[in-house]
Design an enzyme around this catalytic site. Structure first.
Site, PDB file in Angstrom:
ATOM      1  N   GLU A  54       9.194  -3.674  10.934  1.00 29.64           N
ATOM      2  CA  GLU A  54       9.563  -2.377  10.358  1.00 29.64           C
ATOM      3  C   GLU A  54       9.970  -1.376  11.432  1.00 29.64           C
ATOM      4  OE1 GLU A  54       7.863   1.125   7.364  1.00 29.64           O
ATOM      5  OE2 GLU A  54       6.740  -0.747   7.595  1.00 29.64           O
TER       6      GLU A  54
ATOM      7  N   ASP B 235       0.833  -1.205   0.000  1.00 30.13           N
ATOM      8  CA  ASP B 235       0.000   0.000   0.000  1.00 30.13           C
ATOM      9  C   ASP B 235       0.868   1.256   0.000  1.00 30.13           C
ATOM     10  OD1 ASP B 235       0.845  -0.073   2.627  1.00 30.13           O
ATOM     11  OD2 ASP B 235      -1.156  -0.156   3.516  1.00 30.13           O
ATOM     12  N   SER B 236       2.185   1.057   0.030  1.00 31.37           N
ATOM     13  CA  SER B 236       3.127   2.157  -0.207  1.00 31.37           C
ATOM     14  C   SER B 236       2.872   2.828  -1.547  1.00 31.37           C
ATOM     15  CB  SER B 236       4.567   1.640  -0.152  1.00 31.37           C
ATOM     16  OG  SER B 236       4.736   0.498  -0.978  1.00 31.37           O
TER      17      SER B 236
ATOM     18  N   ASP C 160      -0.648  -6.415   0.087  1.00 30.82           N
ATOM     19  CA  ASP C 160      -1.065  -5.682   1.282  1.00 30.82           C
ATOM     20  C   ASP C 160      -2.586  -5.583   1.354  1.00 30.82           C
ATOM     21  OD1 ASP C 160       0.876  -4.879   3.079  1.00 30.82           O
ATOM     22  OD2 ASP C 160       1.416  -3.075   1.962  1.00 30.82           O
TER      23      ASP C 160
ATOM     24  N   LYS D  74      -0.991  -9.530   3.499  1.00 30.88           N
ATOM     25  CA  LYS D  74      -0.308  -8.957   4.666  1.00 30.88           C
ATOM     26  C   LYS D  74      -1.237  -8.008   5.422  1.00 30.88           C
ATOM     27  CE  LYS D  74       3.110  -5.822   4.303  1.00 30.88           C
ATOM     28  NZ  LYS D  74       2.603  -4.696   5.143  1.00 30.88           N
TER      29      LYS D  74
ATOM     30  N   GLU E 131      -1.471  -5.441   8.983  1.00 26.61           N
ATOM     31  CA  GLU E 131      -0.728  -4.709  10.005  1.00 26.61           C
ATOM     32  C   GLU E 131      -1.448  -4.797  11.345  1.00 26.61           C
ATOM     33  OE1 GLU E 131       0.798  -1.182   6.948  1.00 26.61           O
ATOM     34  OE2 GLU E 131      -0.085  -0.644   8.871  1.00 26.61           O
TER      35      GLU E 131
END
Length: 264
Positions: free
Chosen positions: A181, A45-46, A84, A112, A114
């Protein structure tokens, strides 16, 4: 390159063979990375920041990730592709499974998420449905407003113990990979040693089982802030294929990240 699977990544951890990962968002870069030694691609999602020009990742949709996952999969059938799950697409087990299924249909090998222990039921549900899961702890960019910015996490021992406990909970729920991270390198080692699943670091020192960078940081075309943990491999090598090869070689040997790229 033979097809990369979860079993491949587990074997690499067992053999202390570092996993090489980069973000990618299209077929051309996926093929370039495949041809030059990368084993894992994250459709991150960067893209909300490096492609869409946002200040954070919160505006990215599941449809955005699905589109770019299809593009990446078209560039390589062998690479292991992680997609993501964007902000608020996994707020309940039902939503998580529905949105993850869209990403798997687009060509992902894994999704993925978070967050920590609160994700237990969602990860358990995904695993029961046959969807492999990668966790993400430390600096989780979707929580940027809670953290008050993009800041190193886990420096206080209380925070460190919470990250270790969350990591164990994610593994117990069924997660098969974990991204760490922007945490101190010593904490990354504690987490990696506490788990049987592989860890992939970004700004977490070189004791994790693998490394990942945002591809734009790898080639020095990031706009604005340059993270401490990044390195411009294009500046050193002069062309894209050699930059990717150098990154992979340095990750495998332990030369990258070096002390200048890690947090204490």
């Amino acid at each position: 390159m033979s097809k990369i699977t979860v079993s491949t990544l587990n074997k690499m951890k067992a053999e202390k063979n570092k996993i090489t990962a980069l973000t990618a968002y299209d077929a051309s870069f996926a093929k370039l990375f495949h041809d030059n030694g990368v084993e894992v691609i994250l459709v991150g999602d960067s893209l909300g920041m490096v492609l869409q020009g946002g200040d954070d990742t919160l505006g990215v949709t599941n449809q955005d990730i699905a589109y770019h996952t299809r593009c990446v999969r078209a560039g390589s059938r062998e690479l292991f592709v992680i997609a993501d799950m964007p902000f608020m697409t996994y707020s309940s087990p039902n939503d998580t499974c529905k949105n993850a299924a869209e990403l798997m249909r687009a060509g992902a090998n894994m999704v993925k998420l978070e967050g920590g222990e609160w994700l237990f039921e969602s990860i358990e549900a995904l695993t029961q449905q046959g969807i492999p899961v990668c966790g993400h702890l430390g600096l989780t960019p979707q929580s940027v407003h809670v953290f008050g910015g993009f800041k190193v996490q886990g420096r206080a021992e209380e925070q460190a113990l919470k990250i270790i406990a969350d990591a164990k909970a994610l593994e117990a729920a069924g997660a098969q990979l974990l991204v760490l991270e922007c945490i101190p390198s010593a904490l990354a080692k504690r987490v990696t040693d506490a788990l049987t699943i592989p860890t992939i670091g970004i700004g977490a020192g070189n004791t994790t089982d693998g490394q990942i960078l945002v591809m734009h940081d790898l080639v020095g075309i990031s706009a604005g802030f340059i993270p401490k943990f990044s390195k411009n491999f294009l500046l050193e090598t002069g062309n894209m294929p050699e930059a990717v090869k150098k990154y992979c070689t340095d990750v495998k040997s332990g030369a990258f990240p070096s002390a200048e790229h890690e947090f204490k």
